[in-house]
Design a protein around this motif. Structure first.
Motif, PDB file in Angstrom:
ATOM      1  N   CYS A 279       0.841  -1.204   0.000  1.00 22.92           N
ATOM      2  CA  CYS A 279       0.000   0.000   0.000  1.00 22.92           C
ATOM      3  C   CYS A 279       0.877   1.256   0.000  1.00 22.92           C
ATOM      4  O   CYS A 279       0.552   2.252  -0.637  1.00 22.92           O
ATOM      5  CB  CYS A 279      -0.937   0.005   1.209  1.00 22.92           C
ATOM      6  SG  CYS A 279      -2.396  -1.030   1.019  1.00 22.92           S
ATOM      7  N   GLU A 280       2.004   1.175   0.717  1.00 21.84           N
ATOM      8  CA  GLU A 280       2.942   2.295   0.723  1.00 21.84           C
ATOM      9  C   GLU A 280       3.560   2.493  -0.667  1.00 21.84           C
ATOM     10  O   GLU A 280       3.690   3.624  -1.153  1.00 21.84           O
ATOM     11  CB  GLU A 280       4.036   2.051   1.751  1.00 21.84           C
ATOM     12  CG  GLU A 280       4.999   3.202   1.947  1.00 21.84           C
ATOM     13  CD  GLU A 280       4.390   4.384   2.671  1.00 21.84           C
ATOM     14  OE1 GLU A 280       4.964   5.482   2.574  1.00 21.84           O
ATOM     15  OE2 GLU A 280       3.335   4.224   3.319  1.00 21.84           O
ATOM     16  N   LEU A 281       3.917   1.391  -1.328  1.00 22.02           N
ATOM     17  CA  LEU A 281       4.453   1.491  -2.690  1.00 22.02           C
ATOM     18  C   LEU A 281       3.383   2.023  -3.643  1.00 22.02           C
ATOM     19  O   LEU A 281       3.670   2.831  -4.535  1.00 22.02           O
ATOM     20  CB  LEU A 281       4.953   0.127  -3.169  1.00 22.02           C
ATOM     21  CG  LEU A 281       6.144  -0.484  -2.422  1.00 22.02           C
ATOM     22  CD1 LEU A 281       6.547  -1.810  -3.056  1.00 22.02           C
ATOM     23  CD2 LEU A 281       7.323   0.477  -2.382  1.00 22.02           C
ATOM     24  N   GLY A 282       2.139   1.556  -3.460  1.00 20.78           N
ATOM     25  CA  GLY A 282       1.057   2.035  -4.308  1.00 20.78           C
ATOM     26  C   GLY A 282       0.847   3.526  -4.166  1.00 20.78           C
ATOM     27  O   GLY A 282       0.606   4.236  -5.154  1.00 20.78           O
ATOM     28  N   ARG A 283       0.970   4.027  -2.931  1.00 17.10           N
ATOM     29  CA  ARG A 283       0.787   5.463  -2.681  1.00 17.10           C
ATOM     30  C   ARG A 283       1.916   6.279  -3.289  1.00 17.10           C
ATOM     31  O   ARG A 283       1.697   7.385  -3.788  1.00 17.10           O
ATOM     32  CB  ARG A 283       0.697   5.697  -1.174  1.00 17.10           C
ATOM     33  CG  ARG A 283       0.405   7.133  -0.773  1.00 17.10           C
ATOM     34  CD  ARG A 283       0.219   7.252   0.731  1.00 17.10           C
ATOM     35  NE  ARG A 283      -0.974   6.545   1.154  1.00 17.10           N
ATOM     36  CZ  ARG A 283      -0.976   5.453   1.904  1.00 17.10           C
ATOM     37  NH1 ARG A 283       0.170   4.940   2.323  1.00 17.10           N
ATOM     38  NH2 ARG A 283      -2.095   4.858   2.244  1.00 17.10           N
ATOM     39  N   TRP A 284       3.135   5.758  -3.239  1.00 14.95           N
ATOM     40  CA  TRP A 284       4.280   6.510  -3.753  1.00 14.95           C
ATOM     41  C   TRP A 284       4.345   6.481  -5.284  1.00 14.95           C
ATOM     42  O   TRP A 284       4.589   7.500  -5.920  1.00 14.95           O
ATOM     43  CB  TRP A 284       5.581   5.965  -3.163  1.00 14.95           C
ATOM     44  CG  TRP A 284       6.795   6.738  -3.578  1.00 14.95           C
ATOM     45  CD1 TRP A 284       7.783   6.336  -4.419  1.00 14.95           C
ATOM     46  CD2 TRP A 284       7.138   8.074  -3.181  1.00 14.95           C
ATOM     47  NE1 TRP A 284       8.718   7.319  -4.575  1.00 14.95           N
ATOM     48  CE2 TRP A 284       8.350   8.403  -3.826  1.00 14.95           C
ATOM     49  CE3 TRP A 284       6.534   9.015  -2.341  1.00 14.95           C
ATOM     50  CZ2 TRP A 284       8.974   9.635  -3.647  1.00 14.95           C
ATOM     51  CZ3 TRP A 284       7.155  10.253  -2.167  1.00 14.95           C
ATOM     52  CH2 TRP A 284       8.359  10.549  -2.819  1.00 14.95           C
ATOM     53  N   TYR A 285       4.099   5.298  -5.861  1.00 15.96           N
ATOM     54  CA  TYR A 285       4.219   5.175  -7.323  1.00 15.96           C
ATOM     55  C   TYR A 285       2.880   5.322  -8.037  1.00 15.96           C
ATOM     56  O   TYR A 285       2.838   5.250  -9.272  1.00 15.96           O
ATOM     57  CB  TYR A 285       4.844   3.824  -7.680  1.00 15.96           C
ATOM     58  CG  TYR A 285       6.295   3.711  -7.243  1.00 15.96           C
ATOM     59  CD1 TYR A 285       7.307   4.337  -7.968  1.00 15.96           C
ATOM     60  CD2 TYR A 285       6.647   2.987  -6.107  1.00 15.96           C
ATOM     61  CE1 TYR A 285       8.638   4.238  -7.573  1.00 15.96           C
ATOM     62  CE2 TYR A 285       7.975   2.884  -5.702  1.00 15.96           C
ATOM     63  CZ  TYR A 285       8.961   3.515  -6.440  1.00 15.96           C
ATOM     64  OH  TYR A 285      10.276   3.422  -6.048  1.00 15.96           O
ATOM     65  N   ASN A 286       1.787   5.513  -7.274  1.00 16.26           N
ATOM     66  CA  ASN A 286       0.445   5.665  -7.838  1.00 16.26           C
ATOM     67  C   ASN A 286       0.080   4.489  -8.740  1.00 16.26           C
ATOM     68  O   ASN A 286      -0.213   4.639  -9.922  1.00 16.26           O
ATOM     69  CB  ASN A 286       0.317   6.980  -8.616  1.00 16.26           C
ATOM     70  CG  ASN A 286      -1.131   7.277  -8.992  1.00 16.26           C
ATOM     71  OD1 ASN A 286      -2.068   6.807  -8.333  1.00 16.26           O
ATOM     72  ND2 ASN A 286      -1.321   8.030 -10.051  1.00 16.26           N
TER      73      ASN A 286
END
Length: 337
Positions: A279-286
């Motif tokens: 979820c953190e990667l999803g938020r950073w890389y959209n």
């Protein structure tokens, strides 16, 4: 021979601790060795086993049955969804915000909106918005320094800030280094908690995908629930967590590096669940995140990477330490078989 094995073990430990310090070729060479791969798996299994013993587990089957009851279809597709084990992950948030898709569950979704930093003043209130994939450092009129993480928003009164009170409204995550002022406490108003400080350094994380967490690095904090009358005081190295039942509890944090590393341009996950990490990667890389296996979300990892690396490189590094395959397809991360 013994020395050779010890050297291999040392390299594996370093690779698991800080994979971004190795080149892709070095990692491939290291884990192509069967002995090194065996060491890595043993270490990961031991970490996961220890985490299961130390952290209370929620009733996963009960939550899964609740989810199925709310997502019945005339043609049932066998979908196996994962849940995080840790107390720091709110199962309620995962299920209520997830979307059932073919073959899995979407726990994070990419947005199509233009990603730019915005700052505007309306009716005397200044709002700074930081989109996904970015962060911004700003200084408030009283000298307080704030670093806003991706997909975060900070609002404060423009001309009157600091005259009677120092109050800001936060959505998302921010690291605060509060200027000392014994007469006027600094107040951070978030969705469900109010945090009061005089001069201190602390991190507030308030995303809808997980439980709210406030971590203190120095000074002291008073944290009050907006929905209930309970409040807690925390000291350096402690974290306040708002549970699914809206109760405040505190935990000791062995090290705060993983809490604030984002402000220094790093990903740092210390014994965190795969769903938290992605979820953190999803938020950073959209990008969107889909889990295909129920057990995948339970896995705990220790993982480091730089935020300026490409998503493809980060996913490749993640696959070296994860038992579950992580695949990047267009703007979607797919986990599990």
């Amino acid at each position: 021979m013994k020395q050779d094995s010890e050297d291999k073990l040392a390299h594996v430990l370093e690779a698991l601790e800080n994979p971004s310090s190795f080149t892709q070729e070095e990692l491939k060479s290291l884990f192509s060795d069967k002995e090194c791969l065996r060491y890595a798996r043993t270490i990961l299994y031991a970490k996961e086993s220890l985490a299961r013993q130390q952290i209370p587990q929620p009733d996963i089957d009960k939550e899964w049955r609740t989810f199925e009851c709310h997502h019945k279809k005339t043609s049932i597709i066998p979908i196996i969804i994962g849940l995080a084990i840790a107390s720091c992950i709110a199962l309620f948030f995962i299920f209520s915000l997830s979307k059932e898709v073919e073959g899995g569950l979407r726990v994070f979704e990419a947005t199509q909106t233009v990603q730019i930093v915005k700052e505007e003043t309306v009716n005397g209130m200044t709002t700074v918005y930081v989109p996904r994939g970015m962060q911004k450092r700003l200084e408030l009129p009283d000298g307080t320094c704030v670093t806003l993480n991706a997909e975060s928003q900070l609002t404060y009164e423009t001309s009157q800030f600091g005259q009677n009170e120092r109050k800001v409204i936060l959505q998302g995550e921010a690291l605060f280094d509060v200027a000392k002022d014994s007469l006027r406490p600094f107040i951070v108003q978030s969705s469900k908690l109010s945090t009061k400080a005089l001069g201190t350094v602390f991190n507030v994380k308030d995303y809808s995908t997980e439980e709210m967490k406030i971590t203190l690095l120095s000074g002291s904090l008073k944290i009050t629930s907006q929905q209930k009358t309970d409040s807690v005081f925390i000291h350096p190295g402690e974290q306040a967590i708002l549970t699914n039942q809206q109760e405040l509890r505190t935990v000791k944090i062995p090290q705060t590096e993983d809490i604030t590393s984002w402000a220094e341009g790093n990903f740092y996950f210390d014994n965190q669940t795969l769903v938290e990490i992605l979820c953190e990667l999803g938020r950073w890389y959209n990008v969107s995140v889909i889990f295909k296996s129920k057990d995948c979300m339970n896995t705990r990892l220790h993982f480091k990477a730089f935020r300026n690396e490409s998503l493809a490189s980060v996913v490749e590094l993640l696959n070296y330490v994860s038992k579950n395959p992580v695949v990047l397809e267009d703007r979607t991360i797919i986990v599990g078989k």
